[in-house]
Every structure is written in C-alpha cells, then in structure tokens.
Motif scaffolding. Structure first.
Motif, PDB file in Angstrom:
ATOM      1  N   ALA A  43       0.829  -1.208   0.000  1.00 17.24           N
ATOM      2  CA  ALA A  43       0.000   0.000   0.000  1.00 17.24           C
ATOM      3  C   ALA A  43       0.863   1.258   0.000  1.00 17.24           C
ATOM      4  O   ALA A  43       0.580   2.210  -0.736  1.00 17.24           O
ATOM      5  CB  ALA A  43      -0.941  -0.013   1.203  1.00 17.24           C
ATOM      6  N   ALA A  44       1.928   1.254   0.792  1.00 12.50           N
ATOM      7  CA  ALA A  44       2.807   2.422   0.858  1.00 12.50           C
ATOM      8  C   ALA A  44       3.534   2.647  -0.467  1.00 12.50           C
ATOM      9  O   ALA A  44       3.677   3.781  -0.926  1.00 12.50           O
ATOM     10  CB  ALA A  44       3.816   2.244   1.994  1.00 12.50           C
ATOM     11  N   LYS A  45       3.983   1.569  -1.088  1.00 10.91           N
ATOM     12  CA  LYS A  45       4.726   1.679  -2.348  1.00 10.91           C
ATOM     13  C   LYS A  45       3.873   2.288  -3.458  1.00 10.91           C
ATOM     14  O   LYS A  45       4.352   3.077  -4.271  1.00 10.91           O
ATOM     15  CB  LYS A  45       5.234   0.312  -2.784  1.00 10.91           C
ATOM     16  CG  LYS A  45       6.032   0.338  -4.075  1.00 10.91           C
ATOM     17  CD  LYS A  45       6.586  -1.019  -4.417  1.00 10.91           C
ATOM     18  CE  LYS A  45       7.454  -0.967  -5.635  1.00 10.91           C
ATOM     19  NZ  LYS A  45       8.845  -1.216  -5.348  1.00 10.91           N
ATOM     20  N   TYR A  46       2.590   1.913  -3.491  1.00 12.21           N
ATOM     21  CA  TYR A  46       1.728   2.347  -4.589  1.00 12.21           C
ATOM     22  C   TYR A  46       0.775   3.478  -4.214  1.00 12.21           C
ATOM     23  O   TYR A  46      -0.116   3.822  -4.993  1.00 12.21           O
ATOM     24  CB  TYR A  46       0.954   1.151  -5.143  1.00 12.21           C
ATOM     25  CG  TYR A  46       1.876   0.140  -5.781  1.00 12.21           C
ATOM     26  CD1 TYR A  46       2.523   0.416  -6.980  1.00 12.21           C
ATOM     27  CD2 TYR A  46       2.147  -1.072  -5.162  1.00 12.21           C
ATOM     28  CE1 TYR A  46       3.399  -0.494  -7.554  1.00 12.21           C
ATOM     29  CE2 TYR A  46       3.017  -2.001  -5.734  1.00 12.21           C
ATOM     30  CZ  TYR A  46       3.631  -1.696  -6.923  1.00 12.21           C
ATOM     31  OH  TYR A  46       4.499  -2.605  -7.492  1.00 12.21           O
ATOM     32  N   LYS A  47       0.977   4.081  -3.035  1.00 12.64           N
ATOM     33  CA  LYS A  47       0.127   5.191  -2.603  1.00 12.64           C
ATOM     34  C   LYS A  47       0.170   6.307  -3.647  1.00 12.64           C
ATOM     35  O   LYS A  47       1.237   6.707  -4.096  1.00 12.64           O
ATOM     36  CB  LYS A  47       0.618   5.719  -1.262  1.00 12.64           C
ATOM     37  CG  LYS A  47      -0.255   6.812  -0.703  1.00 12.64           C
ATOM     38  CD  LYS A  47       0.239   7.277   0.647  1.00 12.64           C
ATOM     39  CE  LYS A  47      -0.685   8.359   1.163  1.00 12.64           C
ATOM     40  NZ  LYS A  47      -0.257   8.813   2.482  1.00 12.64           N
ATOM     41  N   GLY A  48      -1.004   6.771  -4.049  1.00  7.20           N
ATOM     42  CA  GLY A  48      -1.100   7.854  -5.017  1.00  7.20           C
ATOM     43  C   GLY A  48      -0.995   7.422  -6.464  1.00  7.20           C
ATOM     44  O   GLY A  48      -1.124   8.242  -7.357  1.00  7.20           O
ATOM     45  N   ASN A  49      -0.766   6.148  -6.720  1.00  6.75           N
ATOM     46  CA  ASN A  49      -0.663   5.629  -8.088  1.00  6.75           C
ATOM     47  C   ASN A  49      -2.062   5.245  -8.572  1.00  6.75           C
ATOM     48  O   ASN A  49      -2.637   4.262  -8.106  1.00  6.75           O
ATOM     49  CB  ASN A  49       0.271   4.424  -8.109  1.00  6.75           C
ATOM     50  CG  ASN A  49       0.482   3.854  -9.491  1.00  6.75           C
ATOM     51  OD1 ASN A  49      -0.372   3.963 -10.364  1.00  6.75           O
ATOM     52  ND2 ASN A  49       1.611   3.210  -9.683  1.00  6.75           N
ATOM     53  N   ALA A  50      -2.600   6.010  -9.493  1.00 10.06           N
ATOM     54  CA  ALA A  50      -3.979   5.811  -9.955  1.00 10.06           C
ATOM     55  C   ALA A  50      -4.205   4.449 -10.605  1.00 10.06           C
ATOM     56  O   ALA A  50      -5.295   3.899 -10.525  1.00 10.06           O
ATOM     57  CB  ALA A  50      -4.365   6.922 -10.927  1.00 10.06           C
ATOM     58  N   GLY A  51      -3.214   3.873 -11.226  1.00 10.97           N
ATOM     59  CA  GLY A  51      -3.377   2.592 -11.910  1.00 10.97           C
ATOM     60  C   GLY A  51      -2.987   1.383 -11.077  1.00 10.97           C
ATOM     61  O   GLY A  51      -3.007   0.254 -11.573  1.00 10.97           O
ATOM     62  N   ALA A  52      -2.671   1.614  -9.815  1.00 12.72           N
ATOM     63  CA  ALA A  52      -2.157   0.527  -8.973  1.00 12.72           C
ATOM     64  C   ALA A  52      -3.157  -0.600  -8.764  1.00 12.72           C
ATOM     65  O   ALA A  52      -2.790  -1.773  -8.801  1.00 12.72           O
ATOM     66  CB  ALA A  52      -1.700   1.075  -7.631  1.00 12.72           C
ATOM     67  N   ALA A  53      -4.418  -0.282  -8.552  1.00 15.80           N
ATOM     68  CA  ALA A  53      -5.417  -1.326  -8.282  1.00 15.80           C
ATOM     69  C   ALA A  53      -5.539  -2.293  -9.459  1.00 15.80           C
ATOM     70  O   ALA A  53      -5.544  -3.517  -9.267  1.00 15.80           O
ATOM     71  CB  ALA A  53      -6.766  -0.706  -7.943  1.00 15.80           C
ATOM     72  N   ASP A  54      -5.616  -1.760 -10.663  1.00 11.20           N
ATOM     73  CA  ASP A  54      -5.723  -2.629 -11.845  1.00 11.20           C
ATOM     74  C   ASP A  54      -4.452  -3.444 -12.051  1.00 11.20           C
ATOM     75  O   ASP A  54      -4.509  -4.628 -12.382  1.00 11.20           O
ATOM     76  CB  ASP A  54      -6.019  -1.800 -13.097  1.00 11.20           C
ATOM     77  CG  ASP A  54      -7.431  -1.231 -13.097  1.00 11.20           C
ATOM     78  OD1 ASP A  54      -8.314  -1.818 -12.432  1.00 11.20           O
ATOM     79  OD2 ASP A  54      -7.646  -0.204 -13.753  1.00 11.20           O
ATOM     80  N   MET A  55      -3.292  -2.814 -11.844  1.00 17.39           N
ATOM     81  CA  MET A  55      -2.023  -3.513 -12.002  1.00 17.39           C
ATOM     82  C   MET A  55      -1.891  -4.641 -10.980  1.00 17.39           C
ATOM     83  O   MET A  55      -1.504  -5.759 -11.322  1.00 17.39           O
ATOM     84  CB  MET A  55      -0.865  -2.513 -11.850  1.00 17.39           C
ATOM     85  CG  MET A  55       0.527  -3.112 -12.034  1.00 17.39           C
ATOM     86  SD  MET A  55       1.287  -3.771 -10.534  1.00 17.39           S
ATOM     87  CE  MET A  55       1.349  -2.353  -9.483  1.00 17.39           C
ATOM     88  N   LEU A  56      -2.251  -4.364  -9.727  1.00 16.98           N
ATOM     89  CA  LEU A  56      -2.161  -5.399  -8.694  1.00 16.98           C
ATOM     90  C   LEU A  56      -3.164  -6.522  -8.933  1.00 16.98           C
ATOM     91  O   LEU A  56      -2.855  -7.691  -8.715  1.00 16.98           O
ATOM     92  CB  LEU A  56      -2.348  -4.790  -7.306  1.00 16.98           C
ATOM     93  CG  LEU A  56      -1.207  -3.919  -6.810  1.00 16.98           C
ATOM     94  CD1 LEU A  56      -1.582  -3.270  -5.482  1.00 16.98           C
ATOM     95  CD2 LEU A  56       0.074  -4.716  -6.670  1.00 16.98           C
ATOM     96  N   ALA A  57      -4.356  -6.175  -9.387  1.00 14.90           N
ATOM     97  CA  ALA A  57      -5.362  -7.209  -9.678  1.00 14.90           C
ATOM     98  C   ALA A  57      -4.847  -8.156 -10.758  1.00 14.90           C
ATOM     99  O   ALA A  57      -4.975  -9.377 -10.643  1.00 14.90           O
ATOM    100  CB  ALA A  57      -6.681  -6.566 -10.096  1.00 14.90           C
ATOM    101  N   ALA A  58      -4.234  -7.594 -11.793  1.00 19.79           N
ATOM    102  CA  ALA A  58      -3.670  -8.431 -12.852  1.00 19.79           C
ATOM    103  C   ALA A  58      -2.529  -9.286 -12.320  1.00 19.79           C
ATOM    104  O   ALA A  58      -2.404 -10.473 -12.654  1.00 19.79           O
ATOM    105  CB  ALA A  58      -3.182  -7.556 -14.006  1.00 19.79           C
ATOM    106  N   LYS A  59      -1.710  -8.710 -11.451  1.00 21.84           N
ATOM    107  CA  LYS A  59      -0.576  -9.438 -10.881  1.00 21.84           C
ATOM    108  C   LYS A  59      -1.049 -10.568  -9.963  1.00 21.84           C
ATOM    109  O   LYS A  59      -0.427 -11.626  -9.896  1.00 21.84           O
ATOM    110  CB  LYS A  59       0.341  -8.477 -10.131  1.00 21.84           C
ATOM    111  CG  LYS A  59       1.693  -9.066  -9.838  1.00 21.84           C
ATOM    112  CD  LYS A  59       2.637  -8.014  -9.328  1.00 21.84           C
ATOM    113  CE  LYS A  59       3.241  -7.302 -10.507  1.00 21.84           C
ATOM    114  NZ  LYS A  59       4.642  -6.985 -10.357  1.00 21.84           N
TER     115      LYS A  59
END
Length: 101
Positions: free
Chosen positions: A49-65
């Motif tokens: 969560a800390a690494k991707y804080k503020g990254n708008a595309g993080a949720a989609d990227m993590l879901a794919a991962k």
C-alpha cells in the motif's frame, strides 16, 4: 450508554469490509505468503500500500498481478499465478491491499 453502543456499532460497520476482505485473502491462500503488517515470503500488505500510494493505476495492475503472478518487484522470489482467483475477487483484494495501513 446509548452513545457508547452507537460508537461500537459504527466501529463494527466500518471494520466489516476489512474483515470481509481479510477473509477473502485467507480463502484465496494469499495469507500463505503475505501478512498485513510483516514480510513473510512476499511483502507485507501495508508495504505494498505504501509503495503504490497515489498511483492511480495501482489497483488494476495489482489485480492483474494477483491473477497472472509476477517477479522482480519485491526481490528474487516470484509470485505464482493465482488462476483460481476471479477478476472481481482480484479487484476486491487489490483495493483492500491498497487501503491497508
């Protein structure tokens, strides 16, 4: 007394989504390699969560991962693919991980 009860009910309502997604993470075997607040085999969810804080595309990227797996971001141990996780569940898990503090 009513005020105390009201605060207790409010607290449970706010915590319910967190418990539900922890249950989902447990049911999908995420907790075999991860923990909320400490590194196990993979990173702690709070660190993700800390690494991707503020990254708008993080949720989609993590879901794919979550579904496809990945390697190299958190060290040499690869995250295996989790093909048993549906896209909807992967999105729920990713959103929950990103809210972890």
């Amino acid at each position: 007394m009513k005020r105390l009860l009201s605060f207790a009910v409010l607290g449970l309502c706010l915590a319910a989504p967190a418990f539900a997604d922890l249950a989902l993470a447990t049911s999908k075997n995420c907790m075999s390699c991860h923990a909320v607040d400490r590194k196990v085999l993979g990173p702690a969810f709070k660190d993700v969560a800390a690494k991707y804080k503020g990254n708008a595309g993080a949720a989609d990227m993590l879901a794919a991962k979550i579904i496809k797996g990945g390697s190299g971001v958190w060290g040499p141990v690869p995250m295996p693919a989790n093909t048993q996780v549906s896209e909807a569940d992967a999105k729920k898990l990713a959103a929950w991980v990103l809210m972890t503090r």
